[in-house]
Design a protein around this motif. Structure first.
Motif, PDB file in Angstrom:
ATOM      1  N   PHE A  15       8.720   0.682  -2.416  1.00  0.00           N
ATOM      2  CA  PHE A  15      10.140   0.517  -2.748  1.00  0.00           C
ATOM      3  C   PHE A  15      10.310  -0.279  -4.038  1.00  0.00           C
ATOM      4  O   PHE A  15       9.726  -1.362  -4.184  1.00  0.00           O
TER       5      PHE A  15
ATOM      6  N   GLU B 246       2.471   9.525   5.281  1.00  0.00           N
ATOM      7  CA  GLU B 246       2.289   8.954   6.618  1.00  0.00           C
ATOM      8  C   GLU B 246       1.263   7.825   6.555  1.00  0.00           C
ATOM      9  O   GLU B 246       0.063   8.048   6.326  1.00  0.00           O
ATOM     10  N   SER B 247       1.751   6.623   6.818  1.00  0.00           N
ATOM     11  CA  SER B 247       0.890   5.444   6.678  1.00  0.00           C
ATOM     12  C   SER B 247      -0.369   5.552   7.551  1.00  0.00           C
ATOM     13  O   SER B 247      -1.458   5.158   7.120  1.00  0.00           O
TER      14      SER B 247
ATOM     15  N   LYS C 109      14.348  10.770  -2.942  1.00  0.00           N
ATOM     16  CA  LYS C 109      14.932  12.001  -2.383  1.00  0.00           C
ATOM     17  C   LYS C 109      14.900  13.146  -3.393  1.00  0.00           C
ATOM     18  O   LYS C 109      15.396  14.239  -3.100  1.00  0.00           O
TER      19      LYS C 109
ATOM     20  N   ARG D   5       6.441  -0.025   4.697  1.00  0.00           N
ATOM     21  CA  ARG D   5       5.142   0.453   5.174  1.00  0.00           C
ATOM     22  C   ARG D   5       4.075   0.577   4.088  1.00  0.00           C
ATOM     23  O   ARG D   5       2.916   0.866   4.401  1.00  0.00           O
TER      24      ARG D   5
ATOM     25  N   GLN E 251      10.176   9.686   1.671  1.00  0.00           N
ATOM     26  CA  GLN E 251       9.972   8.276   2.037  1.00  0.00           C
ATOM     27  C   GLN E 251       8.773   7.696   1.290  1.00  0.00           C
ATOM     28  O   GLN E 251       8.037   8.417   0.607  1.00  0.00           O
ATOM     29  N   ILE E 252       8.562   6.408   1.493  1.00  0.00           N
ATOM     30  CA  ILE E 252       7.322   5.754   1.072  1.00  0.00           C
ATOM     31  C   ILE E 252       6.607   5.323   2.353  1.00  0.00           C
ATOM     32  O   ILE E 252       7.264   5.179   3.393  1.00  0.00           O
TER      33      ILE E 252
HETATM   34  N1  LIG Z   1       6.077   7.479   9.743  1.00  0.00           N
HETATM   35  C1  LIG Z   1       6.192   7.107   8.360  1.00  0.00           C
HETATM   36  C2  LIG Z   1       7.469   6.321   8.173  1.00  0.00           C
HETATM   37  C3  LIG Z   1       7.790   6.112   6.710  1.00  0.00           C
HETATM   38  C4  LIG Z   1       9.056   5.299   6.544  1.00  0.00           C
HETATM   39  O1  LIG Z   1       9.863   5.137   7.492  1.00  0.00           O
HETATM   40  N2  LIG Z   1       9.233   4.767   5.322  1.00  0.00           N
HETATM   41  C5  LIG Z   1      10.401   3.974   5.050  1.00  0.00           C
HETATM   42  C6  LIG Z   1       9.997   2.664   4.401  1.00  0.00           C
HETATM   43  S1  LIG Z   1       9.031   1.667   5.488  1.00  0.00           S
HETATM   44  C7  LIG Z   1      11.297   4.696   4.056  1.00  0.00           C
HETATM   45  O2  LIG Z   1      10.812   5.290   3.108  1.00  0.00           O
HETATM   46  N3  LIG Z   1      12.614   4.596   4.263  1.00  0.00           N
HETATM   47  C8  LIG Z   1      13.578   5.156   3.374  1.00  0.00           C
HETATM   48  C9  LIG Z   1      14.136   6.450   3.879  1.00  0.00           C
HETATM   49  O3  LIG Z   1      13.742   6.928   4.951  1.00  0.00           O
HETATM   50  O4  LIG Z   1      15.022   6.961   3.197  1.00  0.00           O
HETATM   51  C10 LIG Z   1       4.959   6.292   7.923  1.00  0.00           C
HETATM   52  O5  LIG Z   1       4.379   5.615   8.773  1.00  0.00           O
HETATM   53  O6  LIG Z   1       4.559   6.346   6.744  1.00  0.00           O
END
Ligand SMILES: N[C@@H](CCC(=O)N[C@@H](CS)C(=O)NCC(=O)O)C(=O)O
Length: 214
Positions: free
Chosen positions: A8, A71-72, A46, A20, A58-59
């Motif tokens: 982020f 995926e972490s 996005k 994550r 996502q990150i």
């Molecule tokens: N299951 C995914 C979850 C990824 C996730 O939830 N990332 C969050 C940050 S911790 C994110 O990018 N949130 C912003 C969004 O979903 O728009 C993983 O473990 O990588």
């Protein structure tokens, strides 16, 4: 080849280790693999260029040569498989460590994330308090069982592994809720994870994105 991860550019927790990318940073620090970080804004996440790396926008993501992962859990498994330090050599112990990785992500993290998100998503609903109590109970059931299994051991299966790394990160999401403190051995377990030099380096690096200080 130096991998690049995404993180982020602006984090809701301002670098307190909940985003994550922290898990991936910690894994890379544990195995001594240097890495680059590309910061992305919520808008960029996005957009098509980022979605090509992460279908859900996502990150974290992980790029290494022509390999791109999201995926972490998958990223950490990839790191653990290709370096010494996060998975035991013995085949059965390795399979058990993998089991704990899945347990952290599939059995323990979901109710914790639900608890985390409920105040944002449901606070204005008439049934909010009742639902919150149900989620808290689901979290307590998981923590109670995990606490019983951990007992007075340092780590979930003998030596520290990627399973512990993910479990500690998942349990950290309860910071501020007061629930983890009901299970003193789990609080001590998280503290052991946070005391690892690799964790501290990863935490400092993530925090530095927001403070500009090292
Ligand atoms: N299951 C995914 C979850 C990824 C996730 O939830 N990332 C969050 C940050 S911790 C994110 O990018 N949130 C912003 C969004 O979903 O728009 C993983 O473990 O990588």
């Amino acid at each position: 080849m130096t991998p690049t991860i995404t993180a982020f550019a602006q984090s809701p927790d301002r670098g307190q280790g909940l985003a994550r990318d922290m898990r991936v940073r910690w894994a890379l620090e544990e195995v001594g693999q240097p890495y680059d970080v590309r910061l992305v804004s919520f808008t960029e996440m996005k957009e098509p260029a980022h979605r090509a790396l992460h279908p859900f926008g996502q990150i974290p993501t992980y790029e290494e040569g022509d390999l791109a992962l999201f995926e972490s859990g998958a990223i950490i498994f990839h790191i653990a498989q290709n370096h010494v330090g996060l998975l035991p050599d013995d085949a059965n112990a390795r399979a058990r460590a993998l089991t704990w990785m899945f347990a952290a992500l599939n059995s323990v993290e979901p109710p914790i994330v639900e608890l985390e998100q409920a105040p944002y998503a449901e606070r204005d609903k008439s049934w909010y308090e009742e639902h919150l109590a149900m989620i808290e109970e689901r979290v307590r059931v998981r923590l109670g069982d995990l606490s019983s299994r951990l007992g007075d051991a340092d780590w979930l299966d003998d030596a520290f592994s990627a399973g512990d790394l993910l479990m500690v990160m998942v349990l950290r999401r309860l910071d501020g809720s007061g629930i983890r403190e009901e299970y003193p051995n789990l609080s001590a377990y998280v503290a052991r994870g946070e005391a690892r030099p690799a964790y501290k380096r990863a935490f400092a690096d993530q925090l530095a994105v927001f403070t500009g200080k090292r």
